[in-house]
Write a protein that holds these residues in place. Structure first.
Motif, PDB file in Angstrom:
ATOM      1  N   LEU A   1       0.827  -1.212   0.000  1.00 15.75           N
ATOM      2  CA  LEU A   1       0.000   0.000   0.000  1.00 15.75           C
ATOM      3  C   LEU A   1       0.858   1.257   0.000  1.00 15.75           C
ATOM      4  O   LEU A   1       0.525   2.245  -0.665  1.00 15.75           O
ATOM      5  N   LEU A   2       1.944   1.240   0.744  1.00 13.84           N
ATOM      6  CA  LEU A   2       2.832   2.414   0.793  1.00 13.84           C
ATOM      7  C   LEU A   2       3.487   2.666  -0.558  1.00 13.84           C
ATOM      8  O   LEU A   2       3.593   3.814  -1.006  1.00 13.84           O
ATOM      9  N   ILE A   3       3.929   1.590  -1.216  1.00 18.95           N
ATOM     10  CA  ILE A   3       4.517   1.734  -2.555  1.00 18.95           C
ATOM     11  C   ILE A   3       3.465   2.263  -3.529  1.00 18.95           C
ATOM     12  O   ILE A   3       3.735   3.147  -4.351  1.00 18.95           O
ATOM     13  N   SER A   4       2.243   1.734  -3.411  1.00 19.76           N
ATOM     14  CA  SER A   4       1.153   2.195  -4.269  1.00 19.76           C
ATOM     15  C   SER A   4       0.852   3.662  -4.017  1.00 19.76           C
ATOM     16  O   SER A   4       0.575   4.426  -4.954  1.00 19.76           O
ATOM     17  N   ALA A   5       0.908   4.060  -2.746  1.00 21.98           N
ATOM     18  CA  ALA A   5       0.637   5.455  -2.394  1.00 21.98           C
ATOM     19  C   ALA A   5       1.644   6.387  -3.051  1.00 21.98           C
ATOM     20  O   ALA A   5       1.278   7.455  -3.563  1.00 21.98           O
ATOM     21  N   VAL A   6       2.903   5.986  -3.051  1.00 18.34           N
ATOM     22  CA  VAL A   6       3.943   6.811  -3.687  1.00 18.34           C
ATOM     23  C   VAL A   6       3.686   6.935  -5.176  1.00 18.34           C
ATOM     24  O   VAL A   6       3.778   8.029  -5.765  1.00 18.34           O
ATOM     25  N   LYS A   7       3.319   5.823  -5.832  1.00 14.53           N
ATOM     26  CA  LYS A   7       3.054   5.850  -7.268  1.00 14.53           C
ATOM     27  C   LYS A   7       1.856   6.719  -7.601  1.00 14.53           C
ATOM     28  O   LYS A   7       1.870   7.472  -8.577  1.00 14.53           O
ATOM     29  N   VAL A   8       0.800   6.609  -6.796  1.00 12.53           N
ATOM     30  CA  VAL A   8      -0.387   7.419  -7.041  1.00 12.53           C
ATOM     31  C   VAL A   8      -0.090   8.893  -6.807  1.00 12.53           C
ATOM     32  O   VAL A   8      -0.546   9.758  -7.558  1.00 12.53           O
ATOM     33  N   TRP A   9       0.676   9.196  -5.763  1.00  6.58           N
ATOM     34  CA  TRP A   9       1.031  10.586  -5.462  1.00  6.58           C
ATOM     35  C   TRP A   9       1.766  11.222  -6.642  1.00  6.58           C
ATOM     36  O   TRP A   9       1.550  12.393  -6.957  1.00  6.58           O
ATOM     37  N   ARG A  10       2.635  10.444  -7.279  1.00  5.47           N
ATOM     38  CA  ARG A  10       3.441  10.968  -8.383  1.00  5.47           C
ATOM     39  C   ARG A  10       2.728  10.870  -9.729  1.00  5.47           C
ATOM     40  O   ARG A  10       3.258  11.344 -10.745  1.00  5.47           O
ATOM     41  N   HIS A  11       1.547  10.257  -9.733  1.00  5.79           N
ATOM     42  CA  HIS A  11       0.843  10.042 -10.992  1.00  5.79           C
ATOM     43  C   HIS A  11       0.421  11.350 -11.624  1.00  5.79           C
ATOM     44  O   HIS A  11       0.018  12.284 -10.943  1.00  5.79           O
ATOM     45  N   GLU A  12       0.502  11.415 -12.929  1.00  2.44           N
ATOM     46  CA  GLU A  12       0.121  12.624 -13.664  1.00  2.44           C
ATOM     47  C   GLU A  12      -0.986  12.301 -14.658  1.00  2.44           C
ATOM     48  O   GLU A  12      -1.024  11.228 -15.212  1.00  2.44           O
TER      49      GLU A  12
END
Length: 260
Positions: free
Chosen positions: A249-260
């Motif tokens: 979930l934490l890795i997913s959170a980072v990816k979503v945060w950086r998503h454009e």
């Protein structure tokens, strides 16, 4: 990537992850819809909500063998208590989501994924059967507030909210984990319906019609995966499983945060 075999396989993997801890897996499905299948924020939330509705309805029927509907009905007052807050929260959360910019919604989703990771690490294995901390009107008020917050989160993420409802039912109302799991589904279903109804008024809702076969394939995979994960429940020690899922979930959170 948006074809039925891939959707089914992804749904099965997600369902299995959720099934290992007694959840539907929607919290893992949402980041995948965004990062792998490239749906925009609100579209991903709406698809996740639609898929979750199917999975929760099936899960409630499956659990009837373990916890009969009659036993669930005996606790109608607890269900009504939480619904008094969650139905309003679901409508409010869906309304907020439709008005937010995509960039803002991604940030909120990422933050809530981090919160869920924390819940898995520190609250998910809460001891059952403890004495309820409140009584009378204080318990009712606490239930309404908790329901409202859970309803908002469930609508913003398109999830059932079991990761929050189950600990709430255990810690706030003193229920055992098996009964809490079934009651959480009984609260989740009408809560999600309200959020889903609100989303249906937004133009982004067309994503459900345009991707109906994709969504149904993912829902079918999620149901199969949740069943398999449920069979494996307890095989992997919680001391290993929960930190691993929290890390995902934490890795997913980072990816979503950086998503454009």
């Amino acid at each position: 990537m948006r074809n039925r075999p891939v959707a089914f396989g992804a749904g099965a993997a997600i369902g299995a992850l959720g099934g290992l801890i007694g959840l539907g897996g929607a919290e893992f499905r949402l980041p995948l819809l965004i990062s792998l299948f490239r749906f925009r924020g609100l579209e991903a939330v709406i698809l996740n909500k639609a898929t979750s509705l199917i999975v929760v309805a099936a899960a409630l029927a499956f659990r009837a063998r373990t916890v009969p509907f009659a036993e669930i009905g005996e606790h109608w007052s607890i269900i009504a208590n939480l619904l008094a807050g969650s139905l309003v929260g679901a409508y409010v959360g869906a309304s907020w989501a439709t008005r937010l910019k995509s960039e803002t919604l991604y940030k909120i989703i990422a933050t809530l994924l981090v919160v869920i990771a924390g819940v898995l690490l520190f609250v998910h294995d809460a001891s059952a059967g403890a004495t309820a901390p409140f009584a009378g009107w204080r318990l009712v008020a606490a239930g309404v507030v908790a329901g409202f917050i859970i309803g908002v989160i469930a609508s913003l993420l398109g999830v059932a909210g079991g990761e929050f409802l189950i600990p709430t039912l255990i810690l706030l109302f003193g229920l055992d984990v098996k009964l809490a799991g079934s009651l959480s589904l009984a609260v989740s279903l009408p809560t999600m319906l309200v959020g889903f109804a609100r989303y249906s008024r937004d133009q982004s809702f067309v994503v459900v019609r345009d991707n109906a076969s994709f969504m149904l394939a993912m829902a079918a995979g999620s149901i199969v995966g949740a069943f398999v994960g449920g069979l494996l429940l307890g095989v992997v020690p919680s001391a290993i499983l929960l930190p691993t899922l929290a890390a995902i979930l934490l890795i997913s959170a980072v990816k979503v945060w950086r998503h454009e």
